[in-house]
Write a protein that holds these residues in place. Structure first.
Motif, PDB file in Angstrom:
ATOM      1  N   ALA A 169      31.844   6.067  14.683  1.00 17.25           N
ATOM      2  CA  ALA A 169      32.069   5.025  13.681  1.00 17.25           C
ATOM      3  C   ALA A 169      31.525   5.470  12.333  1.00 17.25           C
ATOM      4  N   MET A 170      32.233   5.102  11.283  1.00 22.99           N
ATOM      5  CA  MET A 170      31.736   5.331   9.931  1.00 22.99           C
ATOM      6  C   MET A 170      32.249   4.227   9.017  1.00 22.99           C
ATOM      7  N   PHE A 171      31.573   4.075   7.870  1.00 26.62           N
ATOM      8  CA  PHE A 171      31.907   3.009   6.926  1.00 26.62           C
ATOM      9  C   PHE A 171      32.241   3.617   5.563  1.00 26.62           C
ATOM     10  N   VAL A 172      33.405   3.234   5.054  1.00 29.75           N
ATOM     11  CA  VAL A 172      33.851   3.664   3.722  1.00 29.75           C
ATOM     12  C   VAL A 172      33.912   2.414   2.848  1.00 29.75           C
ATOM     13  N   HIS A 173      33.295   2.474   1.672  1.00 26.69           N
ATOM     14  CA  HIS A 173      33.256   1.321   0.769  1.00 26.69           C
ATOM     15  C   HIS A 173      33.950   1.677  -0.539  1.00 26.69           C
ATOM     16  N   LEU A 174      34.920   0.871  -0.907  1.00 23.92           N
ATOM     17  CA  LEU A 174      35.697   1.085  -2.136  1.00 23.92           C
ATOM     18  C   LEU A 174      35.155   0.181  -3.228  1.00 23.92           C
ATOM     19  N   THR A 175      34.765   0.779  -4.366  1.00 21.55           N
ATOM     20  CA  THR A 175      34.190  -0.004  -5.460  1.00 21.55           C
ATOM     21  C   THR A 175      34.851   0.380  -6.781  1.00 21.55           C
ATOM     22  N   LEU A 176      34.393  -0.266  -7.844  1.00 18.97           N
ATOM     23  CA  LEU A 176      34.933  -0.026  -9.181  1.00 18.97           C
ATOM     24  C   LEU A 176      33.840   0.473 -10.109  1.00 18.97           C
ATOM     25  N   LEU A 177      34.166   1.500 -10.884  1.00 17.38           N
ATOM     26  CA  LEU A 177      33.300   1.948 -11.974  1.00 17.38           C
ATOM     27  C   LEU A 177      33.963   1.544 -13.284  1.00 17.38           C
ATOM     28  N   PRO A 178      33.597   0.399 -13.853  1.00 15.66           N
ATOM     29  CA  PRO A 178      34.246  -0.034 -15.097  1.00 15.66           C
ATOM     30  C   PRO A 178      33.816   0.830 -16.279  1.00 15.66           C
ATOM     31  N   ASP A 206      28.830   5.110   4.489  1.00 15.30           N
ATOM     32  CA  ASP A 206      28.698   6.563   4.620  1.00 15.30           C
ATOM     33  C   ASP A 206      29.413   7.290   3.482  1.00 15.30           C
ATOM     34  N   ILE A 207      30.475   6.683   2.976  1.00 22.45           N
ATOM     35  CA  ILE A 207      31.246   7.259   1.873  1.00 22.45           C
ATOM     36  C   ILE A 207      31.526   6.153   0.865  1.00 22.45           C
ATOM     37  N   LEU A 208      31.423   6.479  -0.415  1.00 25.64           N
ATOM     38  CA  LEU A 208      31.805   5.562  -1.480  1.00 25.64           C
ATOM     39  C   LEU A 208      33.055   6.102  -2.170  1.00 25.64           C
ATOM     40  N   LEU A 209      34.086   5.282  -2.201  1.00 22.60           N
ATOM     41  CA  LEU A 209      35.292   5.603  -2.959  1.00 22.60           C
ATOM     42  C   LEU A 209      35.208   4.835  -4.270  1.00 22.60           C
ATOM     43  N   CYS A 210      35.109   5.536  -5.369  1.00 26.87           N
ATOM     44  CA  CYS A 210      34.857   4.894  -6.658  1.00 26.87           C
ATOM     45  C   CYS A 210      36.106   4.925  -7.538  1.00 26.87           C
ATOM     46  N   ARG A 211      36.738   3.764  -7.710  1.00 27.61           N
ATOM     47  CA  ARG A 211      37.907   3.665  -8.572  1.00 27.61           C
ATOM     48  C   ARG A 211      37.474   3.809 -10.028  1.00 27.61           C
ATOM     49  N   SER A 212      38.189   4.652 -10.756  1.00 23.42           N
ATOM     50  CA  SER A 212      37.822   4.894 -12.146  1.00 23.42           C
ATOM     51  C   SER A 212      39.028   5.365 -12.930  1.00 23.42           C
ATOM     52  N   GLU A 213      39.109   4.926 -14.162  1.00 14.99           N
ATOM     53  CA  GLU A 213      40.158   5.396 -15.068  1.00 14.99           C
ATOM     54  C   GLU A 213      39.729   6.649 -15.813  1.00 14.99           C
ATOM     55  N   HIS A 214      38.461   7.006 -15.722  1.00 16.34           N
ATOM     56  CA  HIS A 214      37.917   8.143 -16.466  1.00 16.34           C
ATOM     57  C   HIS A 214      37.173   9.073 -15.511  1.00 16.34           C
TER      58      HIS A 214
END
Length: 544
Positions: A169-178, A206-214
């Motif tokens: 098992a693992m956890f991936v978290h999707l967030t935003l970098l404004p 375990d992993i952070l997916l960081c949404r970013s335009e830059h």
């Protein structure tokens, strides 16, 4: 069962693209040779999205086995080619319904029914059920961390993560970098707070997916890793892409699949085979031409209402190596005289599915324009019914032709079917039944007429299987008068009772289908109807 489970959560704001992220990760793991299945946990209390307004929730995606599911399952299928099933989407409403039904039967032996353990156990049972030989099961949790509705689901995956251990098992978290333009910097604080919220319910990502335009500077990655307690290489940038089909390659370039493999102690030295995705994005970004398609619908204010449709049209463009430009037109516009000029420059007209009387006359007007002006036309579900009614009125001169969906017309060209065959069983519906689940849903066979355009489009096969979602059917009592005036019924149900496909042989390309072909189209396997329709639009563009 030895499947590995990846739980994908989202934070900061909604609509960051968890569904697309899940689908893209599944596609890259598949490119590494792994077998994948994707699932969605939705926290709302509806039993399923079938009765929800498309303008609020987007399209309802229908599976072969007749489930009405979240639109993200469409992403899952399009990116992996793995057919979704009823067991791949569950809502809080369905979970609570299951628990309460057990309580009424006495299954809990008089015990107090609680969220923990009864609701969370039901969620865990759903997550782990109906699996066979999958290497990875990707579970997307709808909503945003911090929503009260999501808490039972987060608790369930926390428990399951403990039970399975990090080996499975693992956890991936999707967030935003404004990006704050006035200071010219990306801000990491929303991501830190989102991870803190996740930690408060016992889940360490375990992993952070960081949404970013830059671009994310190395210093900011290090800061995120430090404050969120993840390894620096596990902070993955999720940049905006030119097209959604760029995302699998983008995620691989950022190392997402490598981090997943390392977490599960799997070899990652060999590169994944992403050749088909490179072919797709080449066609997406380097087309040889363009065509314009008018989509005349009633839910055009929220384009997610037609998500599978717009993607299927794009896939038809891939097959013809052209860019498909979509003009989204509200069908009500064509109920006012003088607005047909909006259709004069397009190379094809598509009238999609829908429910209710609003905008119906406008859809018929669009079908009539296409028929009379020899513009390629594709009518889907309701769009087929409107084309048939229009032909009944203006070709076959049947006065009062209409649909019982709108009332009691003199000529019931379209009406409510109450019985039909599904395999060896009779399915029965009635007008007074609940709206949810009372339609003809899922995959049904269709027999194609020899020598017809439909049969040629499908490669000269006799029987096809397509997915349905509708209550009303074209009345086969009108087949004779309509065929006498040039509208051919080229696809029928095996028992000959239900019209499935109509076409006009003397037209450059005019086809209506009772089913939803867009639900089975994929970028690497475009649906033949959309391939042919866009091909006809290309021919039309050369004549304009």
């Amino acid at each position: 069962m030895s499947a590995r489970f990846i739980f994908i959560t989202g934070g900061v704001v909604s609509s960051l693209g968890k569904g697309l992220a899940s689908a893209a990760l599944g596609a890259v793991l598949q490119a590494r040779g792994f077998r994948v299945r994707l699932r969605k946990l939705d926290p709302y209390l509806n039993i399923d999205p079938g009765t929800m307004s498309p303008t609020q929730h987007g399209e309802v995606y229908v599976t072969d086995d007749g489930a009405e599911t979240d639109l993200d399952l469409g992403h899952y299928e399009r990116f992996t080619g793995v057919p979704s099933r009823r067991s791949d989407n569950v809502t809080a409403g369905r979970i609570y319904k299951t628990v309460l039904e057990k309580e009424r039967r006495g299954d809990y032996l008089g015990g107090t029914v609680q969220v923990i353990p009864h609701v969370t156990d039901a969620i865990k049972e759903f997550i782990t059920a109906d699996l066979t030989d999958e290497d990875f099961v990707l579970i997307e949790i709808g909503g945003t961390v911090g929503d009260i509705e999501s808490l039972p689901f987060l608790e369930a995956i926390r428990q399951l993560g403990n039970e399975l251990g990090p080996e499975r098992a693992m956890f991936v978290h999707l967030t935003l970098l404004p990006y704050i333009a006035t200071s010219g910097e990306l801000k990491t604080k929303p991501t830190q707070h989102s991870v803190k919220e996740l930690l408060s319910v016992g889940i360490q990502p375990d992993i952070l997916l960081c949404r970013s335009e830059h671009p994310i500077p190395d210093s900011e990655r290090a800061k995120i890793a430090l404050f969120c307690n993840v390894r620096r290489e596990a902070v993955i940038a999720a940049y905006d892409a030119r097209s959604i089909y760029d995302v699998p390659i983008s995620y691989h370039a950022e190392g997402l699949d490598v981090q997943v493999c390392r977490h599960f102690r799997l070899g990652c030295e060999q590169e994944p085979d992403l050749s088909r995705w490179r072919t797709i994005i080449q066609r997406a970004h380097q087309p040889e031409g363009a065509v314009t398609i008018a989509v005349v619908g009633k839910y055009t204010k929220l384009l997610d209402s037609y998500k599978s449709l717009s993607e299927a049209l794009t896939h038809g463009g891939f097959a013809n190596n052209v860019k498909v430009q979509l003009e989204w037109l509200d069908s009500q516009v064509f109920e006012t005289a003088g607005n047909n000029y909006l259709l004069e420059e397009v190379h094809g007209i598509l009238v999609p599915g829908g429910f209710g009387e609003r905008g119906a006359e406008g859809k018929m007007a669009a079908a009539r324009f296409a028929r009379e002006k020899d513009v390629p036309y594709l009518g889907i579900c309701f769009g087929m019914q409107m084309a048939v009614i229009e032909a009944a009125r203006n070709l076959a001169n049947i006065p009062g032709a209409g649909s019982t969906e709108f009332g009691d017309p003199p000529a019931k060209v379209v009406g409510l079917m109450t019985e039909w065959m599904r395999g060896n069983e009779i399915e029965v519906r009635n007008a007074e039944g609940d709206l949810g689940g009372t339609m003809r849903l899922g995959a049904y066979p269709c027999i194609l007429k020899p020598g017809s355009r439909a049969r040629a489009i499908y490669g000269d096969v006799q029987t096809i299987q397509e997915r349905h979602r509708h209550r009303y059917e074209v009345n086969n009592a009108y087949i004779g008068p309509l065929e006498a005036r040039g509208l051919v019924f080229s696809g029928m149900s095996p028992d000959g009772l239900l019209p499935e496909i109509v076409e006009i042989p003397d037209h450059s390309w005019f086809v209506g289908v009772q089913f939803h072909p867009e639900l089975k189209s994929k970028p690497f396997d475009p649906h033949p109807l959309f391939t042919s329709f866009i091909g006809a639009a290309v021919e039309k563009s050369r004549l304009v």
